[in-house]
Motif scaffolding. Structure first.
Motif, PDB file in Angstrom:
ATOM      1  N   ALA A 104      32.123  -6.543 -19.023  1.00  0.00           N
ATOM      2  CA  ALA A 104      33.392  -5.976 -19.487  1.00  0.00           C
ATOM      3  C   ALA A 104      34.112  -5.244 -18.361  1.00  0.00           C
ATOM      4  CB  ALA A 104      33.130  -5.021 -20.652  1.00  0.00           C
ATOM      5  N   ASN A 108      38.210  -7.049 -15.534  1.00  0.00           N
ATOM      6  CA  ASN A 108      39.515  -6.736 -14.946  1.00  0.00           C
ATOM      7  C   ASN A 108      39.756  -7.518 -13.655  1.00  0.00           C
ATOM      8  OD1 ASN A 108      40.168  -4.802 -16.922  1.00  0.00           O
ATOM      9  ND2 ASN A 108      38.945  -3.252 -15.867  1.00  0.00           N
ATOM     10  N   LEU A 142      39.495  -6.678 -25.811  1.00  0.00           N
ATOM     11  CA  LEU A 142      38.558  -5.651 -26.278  1.00  0.00           C
ATOM     12  C   LEU A 142      38.258  -4.663 -25.154  1.00  0.00           C
ATOM     13  CD1 LEU A 142      35.960  -7.762 -28.303  1.00  0.00           C
ATOM     14  CD2 LEU A 142      38.052  -6.676 -29.118  1.00  0.00           C
ATOM     15  N   THR A 143      37.982  -3.438 -25.505  1.00  0.00           N
ATOM     16  CA  THR A 143      37.636  -2.423 -24.505  1.00  0.00           C
ATOM     17  C   THR A 143      36.159  -2.532 -24.153  1.00  0.00           C
ATOM     18  OG1 THR A 143      37.009  -0.744 -26.142  1.00  0.00           O
ATOM     19  CG2 THR A 143      39.349  -0.882 -25.532  1.00  0.00           C
ATOM     20  N   PRO A 144      35.747  -2.024 -23.000  1.00  0.00           N
ATOM     21  CA  PRO A 144      34.321  -2.042 -22.648  1.00  0.00           C
ATOM     22  C   PRO A 144      33.442  -1.375 -23.704  1.00  0.00           C
ATOM     23  CG  PRO A 144      35.621  -1.540 -20.704  1.00  0.00           C
ATOM     24  CD  PRO A 144      36.578  -1.543 -21.880  1.00  0.00           C
ATOM     25  N   LEU A 145      33.944  -0.306 -24.326  1.00  0.00           N
ATOM     26  CA  LEU A 145      33.177   0.366 -25.368  1.00  0.00           C
ATOM     27  C   LEU A 145      32.960  -0.555 -26.565  1.00  0.00           C
ATOM     28  CD1 LEU A 145      31.828   2.854 -26.562  1.00  0.00           C
ATOM     29  CD2 LEU A 145      34.077   3.619 -27.373  1.00  0.00           C
ATOM     30  N   MET A 146      34.019  -1.237 -26.993  1.00  0.00           N
ATOM     31  CA  MET A 146      33.914  -2.150 -28.136  1.00  0.00           C
ATOM     32  C   MET A 146      32.953  -3.298 -27.828  1.00  0.00           C
ATOM     33  SD  MET A 146      37.982  -2.234 -29.082  1.00  0.00           S
ATOM     34  CE  MET A 146      37.832  -3.504 -30.317  1.00  0.00           C
ATOM     35  N   ARG A 204      36.661  -8.873 -22.568  1.00  0.00           N
ATOM     36  CA  ARG A 204      37.711  -8.085 -21.897  1.00  0.00           C
ATOM     37  C   ARG A 204      39.008  -8.872 -21.798  1.00  0.00           C
ATOM     38  NH1 ARG A 204      40.248  -4.415 -21.638  1.00  0.00           N
ATOM     39  NH2 ARG A 204      40.563  -2.890 -19.974  1.00  0.00           N
TER      40      ARG A 204
END
Length: 235
Positions: A151, A155, A37-41, A33
Protein backbone atom coordinates in the motif's frame (compact mmCIF):
# COMPACT_ATOMS: atom_id res chain seq x y z
CA UNK A 1 10.97 -31.19 6.25
CA UNK A 2 11.77 -33.13 9.42
CA UNK A 3 9.73 -35.10 11.95
CA UNK A 4 9.74 -32.41 14.66
CA UNK A 5 6.55 -30.54 15.57
CA UNK A 6 8.18 -27.55 17.23
CA UNK A 7 8.12 -23.77 16.83
CA UNK A 8 11.60 -23.68 15.28
CA UNK A 9 10.73 -26.46 12.84
CA UNK A 10 7.52 -24.68 11.82
CA UNK A 11 9.32 -21.37 11.26
CA UNK A 12 11.97 -23.04 9.13
CA UNK A 13 9.46 -24.96 7.03
CA UNK A 14 7.19 -21.95 6.52
CA UNK A 15 10.04 -19.75 5.32
CA UNK A 16 9.95 -20.90 1.65
CA UNK A 17 6.26 -19.95 1.39
CA UNK A 18 6.98 -16.45 2.70
CA UNK A 19 8.13 -15.31 -0.73
CA UNK A 20 4.70 -16.19 -2.09
CA UNK A 21 2.98 -14.23 0.69
CA UNK A 22 5.27 -11.26 0.13
CA UNK A 23 4.79 -11.21 -3.63
CA UNK A 24 1.01 -11.46 -3.67
CA UNK A 25 0.69 -9.25 -0.55
CA UNK A 26 2.65 -6.47 -2.24
CA UNK A 27 0.51 -6.83 -5.35
CA UNK A 28 -2.67 -6.65 -3.27
CA UNK A 29 -1.47 -3.54 -1.43
CA UNK A 30 -0.52 -1.81 -4.68
CA UNK A 31 -3.82 -2.68 -6.34
CA UNK A 32 -5.74 -1.55 -3.27
CA UNK A 33 -3.93 1.78 -3.21
CA UNK A 34 -4.54 2.28 -6.93
CA UNK A 35 -8.24 1.65 -6.27
CA UNK A 36 -8.40 4.48 -3.76
CA UNK A 37 -8.11 2.62 -0.45
CA UNK A 38 -5.87 4.03 2.27
CA UNK A 39 -2.95 2.01 3.69
CA UNK A 40 -4.89 1.65 6.94
CA UNK A 41 -7.94 0.22 5.16
CA UNK A 42 -5.77 -2.14 3.13
CA UNK A 43 -3.95 -3.42 6.22
CA UNK A 44 -7.14 -3.82 8.26
CA UNK A 45 -8.69 -5.86 5.45
CA UNK A 46 -5.68 -8.19 5.56
CA UNK A 47 -5.97 -8.52 9.35
CA UNK A 48 -9.75 -8.99 9.46
CA UNK A 49 -10.78 -10.59 6.16
CA UNK A 50 -7.47 -12.43 5.69
CA UNK A 51 -8.17 -14.07 2.35
CA UNK A 52 -5.95 -13.27 -0.63
CA UNK A 53 -8.36 -14.02 -3.48
CA UNK A 54 -11.38 -12.65 -1.64
CA UNK A 55 -9.56 -9.41 -0.84
CA UNK A 56 -8.85 -8.79 -4.52
CA UNK A 57 -12.51 -9.48 -5.28
CA UNK A 58 -13.69 -7.15 -2.50
CA UNK A 59 -11.55 -4.33 -3.89
CA UNK A 60 -12.87 -4.81 -7.43
CA UNK A 61 -16.46 -4.87 -6.16
CA UNK A 62 -15.94 -1.78 -4.01
CA UNK A 63 -14.61 0.09 -7.04
CA UNK A 64 -17.75 -0.81 -9.02
CA UNK A 65 -19.98 0.16 -6.03
CA UNK A 66 -21.50 -3.32 -5.72
CA UNK A 67 -24.13 -3.91 -3.00
CA UNK A 68 -22.68 -4.93 0.36
CA UNK A 69 -24.62 -8.20 0.42
CA UNK A 70 -23.07 -9.14 -2.94
CA UNK A 71 -19.58 -8.41 -1.64
CA UNK A 72 -20.15 -10.51 1.50
CA UNK A 73 -21.61 -13.43 -0.47
CA UNK A 74 -18.79 -13.38 -3.03
CA UNK A 75 -16.14 -13.37 -0.30
CA UNK A 76 -17.88 -16.27 1.43
CA UNK A 77 -18.10 -18.35 -1.75
CA UNK A 78 -14.43 -17.78 -2.61
CA UNK A 79 -13.34 -18.76 0.90
CA UNK A 80 -15.79 -21.65 1.26
CA UNK A 81 -13.00 -24.05 0.28
CA UNK A 82 -11.63 -23.46 3.79
CA UNK A 83 -14.55 -25.51 5.10
CA UNK A 84 -13.21 -28.54 3.23
CA UNK A 85 -9.67 -27.89 4.43
CA UNK A 86 -10.75 -27.49 8.05
CA UNK A 87 -12.76 -30.70 7.84
CA UNK A 88 -9.67 -32.52 6.59
CA UNK A 89 -7.51 -31.07 9.37
CA UNK A 90 -10.02 -31.58 12.21
CA UNK A 91 -9.13 -35.25 12.97
CA UNK A 92 -5.53 -34.26 13.74
CA UNK A 93 -6.68 -31.89 16.52
CA UNK A 94 -9.45 -33.88 18.22
CA UNK A 95 -7.72 -33.67 21.59
CA UNK A 96 -7.26 -29.89 21.44
CA UNK A 97 -9.73 -27.52 23.11
CA UNK A 98 -12.51 -25.80 21.20
CA UNK A 99 -10.72 -22.47 21.63
CA UNK A 100 -7.52 -23.79 20.06
CA UNK A 101 -9.43 -25.34 17.19
CA UNK A 102 -11.14 -22.02 16.52
CA UNK A 103 -7.75 -20.29 16.41
CA UNK A 104 -6.38 -22.85 13.97
CA UNK A 105 -9.48 -22.82 11.78
CA UNK A 106 -9.63 -19.02 11.72
CA UNK A 107 -6.08 -18.61 10.43
CA UNK A 108 -5.71 -21.63 8.14
CA UNK A 109 -4.71 -20.80 4.56
CA UNK A 110 -4.19 -22.75 1.36
CA UNK A 111 -0.46 -22.66 2.04
CA UNK A 112 -0.58 -23.72 5.69
CA UNK A 113 -3.00 -26.51 4.77
CA UNK A 114 -0.62 -27.74 2.06
CA UNK A 115 2.31 -27.57 4.47
CA UNK A 116 0.34 -29.52 7.05
CA UNK A 117 -0.56 -32.23 4.56
CA UNK A 118 3.11 -32.49 3.60
CA UNK A 119 4.22 -32.53 7.24
CA UNK A 120 2.15 -35.58 8.17
CA UNK A 121 4.25 -37.60 5.72
CA UNK A 122 7.22 -37.11 8.07
CA UNK A 123 5.52 -37.33 11.48
CA UNK A 124 3.66 -40.65 11.30
CA UNK A 125 0.43 -38.83 10.32
CA UNK A 126 0.52 -36.48 13.33
CA UNK A 127 0.17 -32.70 13.80
CA UNK A 128 0.00 -30.56 16.93
CA UNK A 129 -1.20 -27.11 17.89
CA UNK A 130 2.28 -25.68 18.46
CA UNK A 131 3.56 -26.47 14.97
CA UNK A 132 0.42 -25.58 13.03
CA UNK A 133 -0.32 -22.41 14.97
CA UNK A 134 3.23 -21.18 14.33
CA UNK A 135 2.79 -21.82 10.60
CA UNK A 136 -0.53 -19.94 10.61
CA UNK A 137 0.73 -17.04 12.70
CA UNK A 138 3.87 -16.61 10.61
CA UNK A 139 1.74 -16.46 7.45
CA UNK A 140 -0.73 -14.03 9.04
CA UNK A 141 1.94 -11.54 10.12
CA UNK A 142 3.89 -11.67 6.85
CA UNK A 143 0.70 -11.19 4.82
CA UNK A 144 -0.34 -8.14 6.84
CA UNK A 145 3.12 -6.55 6.63
CA UNK A 146 3.40 -7.23 2.89
CA UNK A 147 -0.03 -5.67 2.36
CA UNK A 148 0.99 -2.54 4.25
CA UNK A 149 4.28 -2.24 2.36
CA UNK A 150 2.44 -2.73 -0.93
CA UNK A 151 0.00 0.00 0.00
CA UNK A 152 2.85 2.39 0.78
CA UNK A 153 4.56 1.50 -2.49
CA UNK A 154 1.30 2.03 -4.35
CA UNK A 155 2.04 5.73 -4.66
CA UNK A 156 5.08 4.91 -6.79
CA UNK A 157 4.12 1.72 -8.67
CA UNK A 158 1.15 1.91 -11.01
CA UNK A 159 1.47 -1.53 -12.62
CA UNK A 160 2.58 -4.38 -10.30
CA UNK A 161 2.22 -6.98 -13.08
CA UNK A 162 5.39 -5.81 -14.81
CA UNK A 163 7.41 -7.02 -11.81
CA UNK A 164 5.95 -10.52 -12.01
CA UNK A 165 4.50 -10.31 -8.50
CA UNK A 166 1.26 -11.89 -9.70
CA UNK A 167 3.16 -15.13 -10.48
CA UNK A 168 4.63 -15.48 -6.98
CA UNK A 169 1.60 -17.32 -5.60
CA UNK A 170 1.41 -19.65 -8.61
CA UNK A 171 5.11 -20.51 -8.28
CA UNK A 172 4.68 -21.22 -4.57
CA UNK A 173 1.80 -23.64 -5.18
CA UNK A 174 3.76 -25.45 -7.88
CA UNK A 175 6.51 -26.02 -5.32
CA UNK A 176 4.06 -27.22 -2.66
CA UNK A 177 2.41 -29.59 -5.14
CA UNK A 178 5.78 -31.08 -6.08
CA UNK A 179 6.67 -31.64 -2.42
CA UNK A 180 3.35 -33.35 -1.82
CA UNK A 181 3.78 -35.66 -4.81
CA UNK A 182 7.29 -36.80 -3.88
CA UNK A 183 6.79 -37.09 -0.12
CA UNK A 184 3.39 -38.78 0.28
CA UNK A 185 4.14 -42.50 0.15
CA UNK A 186 0.64 -43.54 1.28
CA UNK A 187 -0.82 -42.90 -2.19
CA UNK A 188 0.68 -44.33 -5.37
CA UNK A 189 2.51 -41.74 -7.47
CA UNK A 190 0.62 -42.71 -10.64
CA UNK A 191 -2.69 -42.10 -8.88
CA UNK A 192 -1.55 -38.68 -7.72
CA UNK A 193 -0.49 -37.73 -11.24
CA UNK A 194 -3.81 -38.97 -12.60
CA UNK A 195 -5.75 -36.79 -10.16
CA UNK A 196 -3.55 -33.76 -10.92
CA UNK A 197 -4.17 -34.26 -14.64
CA UNK A 198 -7.91 -34.60 -14.02
CA UNK A 199 -7.93 -31.34 -12.03
CA UNK A 200 -6.15 -29.50 -14.85
CA UNK A 201 -8.60 -30.73 -17.49
CA UNK A 202 -11.65 -30.22 -15.27
CA UNK A 203 -10.56 -26.68 -14.40
CA UNK A 204 -9.96 -25.83 -18.06
CA UNK A 205 -13.42 -27.07 -19.00
CA UNK A 206 -15.15 -25.86 -15.83
CA UNK A 207 -14.02 -22.26 -16.19
CA UNK A 208 -16.22 -22.07 -19.30
CA UNK A 209 -19.38 -23.02 -17.45
CA UNK A 210 -18.81 -22.36 -13.73
CA UNK A 211 -18.56 -18.89 -12.13
CA UNK A 212 -14.98 -18.13 -11.08
CA UNK A 213 -15.93 -17.69 -7.41
CA UNK A 214 -17.33 -21.24 -7.31
CA UNK A 215 -14.83 -22.96 -9.58
CA UNK A 216 -12.27 -23.98 -6.93
CA UNK A 217 -14.90 -25.43 -4.60
CA UNK A 218 -16.71 -27.38 -7.33
CA UNK A 219 -13.53 -28.77 -8.92
CA UNK A 220 -12.19 -29.76 -5.48
CA UNK A 221 -15.32 -31.77 -4.69
CA UNK A 222 -15.38 -33.42 -8.11
CA UNK A 223 -11.65 -34.23 -8.00
CA UNK A 224 -11.95 -35.78 -4.52
CA UNK A 225 -14.77 -38.03 -5.72
CA UNK A 226 -12.79 -38.92 -8.86
CA UNK A 227 -9.72 -39.78 -6.80
CA UNK A 228 -11.66 -42.01 -4.40
CA UNK A 229 -13.41 -43.89 -7.23
CA UNK A 230 -10.22 -44.41 -9.23
CA UNK A 231 -8.25 -45.50 -6.16
CA UNK A 232 -10.77 -48.19 -5.20
CA UNK A 233 -11.31 -49.32 -8.78
CA UNK A 234 -7.72 -49.56 -10.02
CA UNK A 235 -5.29 -49.06 -7.12
Amino acid sequence: MDNELTVSSAAKETLPTVFGYIGIGLAYGIVGRASGLTPLMITLMSLITYGGASQFIIISMLVTHSPMISIILSAFLVNSRMILMSTTLAPYFRKESLFRNIILGGLVTDESFALGMNKVNYTDRKLNFTWFNTVNFFAYIVWAIASLVGALLGNFISNPDKFGLDFALVAMFIGLLYLQLVSDKSIKFNLQLLVVGFVLVATFIGIIFIPANLLTLVITLIACEFGVVIKHAFF
